[in-house]
Write a protein that holds these residues in place. Structure first.
Motif, mmCIF file in Angstrom:
data_model
loop_
_atom_site.group_PDB
_atom_site.id
_atom_site.type_symbol
_atom_site.label_atom_id
_atom_site.label_comp_id
_atom_site.label_asym_id
_atom_site.label_seq_id
_atom_site.Cartn_x
_atom_site.Cartn_y
_atom_site.Cartn_z
ATOM 1 N N UNK A 91 45.819 31.610 38.977
ATOM 2 C CA UNK A 91 46.137 33.007 38.651
ATOM 3 C C UNK A 91 45.958 33.268 37.164
ATOM 4 N N UNK A 92 46.385 32.329 36.342
ATOM 5 C CA UNK A 92 46.239 32.477 34.890
ATOM 6 C C UNK A 92 44.764 32.493 34.492
ATOM 7 N N UNK A 93 43.989 31.569 35.073
ATOM 8 C CA UNK A 93 42.548 31.527 34.790
ATOM 9 C C UNK A 93 41.887 32.816 35.278
ATOM 10 N N UNK A 94 42.298 33.267 36.465
ATOM 11 C CA UNK A 94 41.728 34.489 37.013
ATOM 12 C C UNK A 94 41.993 35.693 36.134
ATOM 13 N N UNK A 95 43.200 35.816 35.604
ATOM 14 C CA UNK A 95 43.533 36.936 34.719
ATOM 15 C C UNK A 95 42.700 36.900 33.438
ATOM 16 N N UNK A 96 42.479 35.691 32.919
ATOM 17 C CA UNK A 96 41.671 35.561 31.699
ATOM 18 C C UNK A 96 40.216 35.953 31.954
ATOM 19 N N UNK A 97 39.629 35.387 33.003
ATOM 20 C CA UNK A 97 38.216 35.637 33.298
ATOM 21 C C UNK A 97 37.972 37.101 33.673
ATOM 22 N N UNK A 98 38.912 37.669 34.432
ATOM 23 C CA UNK A 98 38.716 39.027 34.948
ATOM 24 C C UNK A 98 39.266 40.112 34.027
ATOM 25 N N UNK A 99 39.801 39.734 32.877
ATOM 26 C CA UNK A 99 40.405 40.724 31.976
ATOM 27 C C UNK A 99 39.446 41.862 31.588
ATOM 28 N N UNK A 100 38.146 41.605 31.327
ATOM 29 C CA UNK A 100 37.242 42.739 31.046
ATOM 30 C C UNK A 100 37.142 43.708 32.226
ATOM 31 N N UNK A 101 37.062 43.159 33.461
ATOM 32 C CA UNK A 101 36.991 44.003 34.648
ATOM 33 C C UNK A 101 38.288 44.794 34.828
ATOM 34 N N UNK A 102 39.412 44.146 34.574
ATOM 35 C CA UNK A 102 40.703 44.821 34.703
ATOM 36 C C UNK A 102 40.802 45.974 33.716
#
Length: 277
Positions: A91-102
């Motif tokens: 979840x932490x990795x996902x939030x980091x990687x997807x932060x531009x999309x978010x």
């Protein structure tokens, strides 16, 4: 009848008798066992719980007494720790990687329609307790349904232009990575349902027998049912039952690799599935 059975036993025509009477009274059971004790045969009793509650059991012993485990804590001990660590790290990795999309999604929602970027809905979580799950807002503020009583349908007029896009590709679900990070959800598990979600005329938990068993693990952002063609609207009781069956199968067969497989299949479904709207 029992008299004929007793005569067969006394005439040495039987080797074993299994008593499987789920509705017999204790006094009647005592009488049957007592009368059969006069014959040189094996007399066994099948507990009524085996006949009425479930079809799958695990036999264990407390001292010398046999006990049947009807329900077992599914993800336990070291497995529970492993799943928890896996969820938090991914979840932490996902939030980091997807932060531009978010960030881009938040900006698009804000430009497209007035109102907050995020939407919080009460849903059933672990142990059937209510949690607030986070989603990107995909509906107009004056039309959104926090209770989940009104099912989202295809071409739903409540959904905004940006909402249609983010719902189609499940981008609206990504804020639930925060729910995973704080320990309320898992990446993979039965999808949490809104507290007033209905199937036909009944609440989901009344319409499907065994529904509550899916709450023995944390709810997931994705699950086995979603990658087996049951993503999107659940309009019939039969479809709802199938979803619960997949959820229970996942719970009883969980493994780290099963989770990773479902995550990979989810990515494929998000791209090609047409059942989400």
């Amino acid at each position: 009848g029992f008299d004929e059975l007793l005569q067969l036993a006394q005439n040495d025509k039987l080797d074993q008798i299994i008593i499987a009477l789920p509705h017999v009274s204790q006094a009647r059971l005592d009488s049957i066992v007592y009368q059969l004790s006069a014959a040189a045969i094996d007399v066994c009793i099948m507990p009524r719980e085996l006949l009425e509650l479930r079809t799958a059991y695990r036999l264990s012993f407390v001292g010398s007494l046999p006990v049947y485990t009807v329900w077992q804590q599914p993800v336990r001990d070291l497995n529970g720790v492993v799943k928890e660590i896996q969820d938090r790290i991914l979840a932490f990795i996902g939030l980091l990687i997807l932060s531009p999309l978010l960030l881009l999604t938040a900006i698009a929602i804000k430009i497209d329609s007035p109102g907050p970027v995020l939407f919080v809905q009460r849903r059933f979580g672990f142990n059937n307790l209510e949690i607030g799950i986070y989603k990107f807002r995909s509906m107009r503020v004056d039309k959104q349904d926090t209770s989940g009583a009104e099912r989202t349908t295809k071409n739903d007029a409540r959904v905004t232009r940006v909402g249609r896009f983010i719902r189609r590709f499940s981008i609206d679900e990504l804020p639930q990575l925060y729910n995973v990070l704080i320990g309320e959800m898992s990446l993979v598990g039965p999808r949490p349902h809104a507290t007033e979600m209905r199937v036909g005329e009944k609440y989901y938990f009344d319409a499907v027998e065994g529904y509550a068993a899916r709450h023995r693990v944390k709810p997931g952002i994705t699950g086995l049912a979603q990658v087996r063609g049951l993503r999107g609207e659940i309009a019939t009781v039969e479809r709802a039952k199938r979803r619960v069956e997949y959820d229970v199968y996942y719970i009883e067969n969980w493994s780290v690799f099963f989770d990773l497989r479902i995550i990979l299949e989810t990515i494929d479904k998000v791209i090609w599935d047409r059942d989400a709207y």
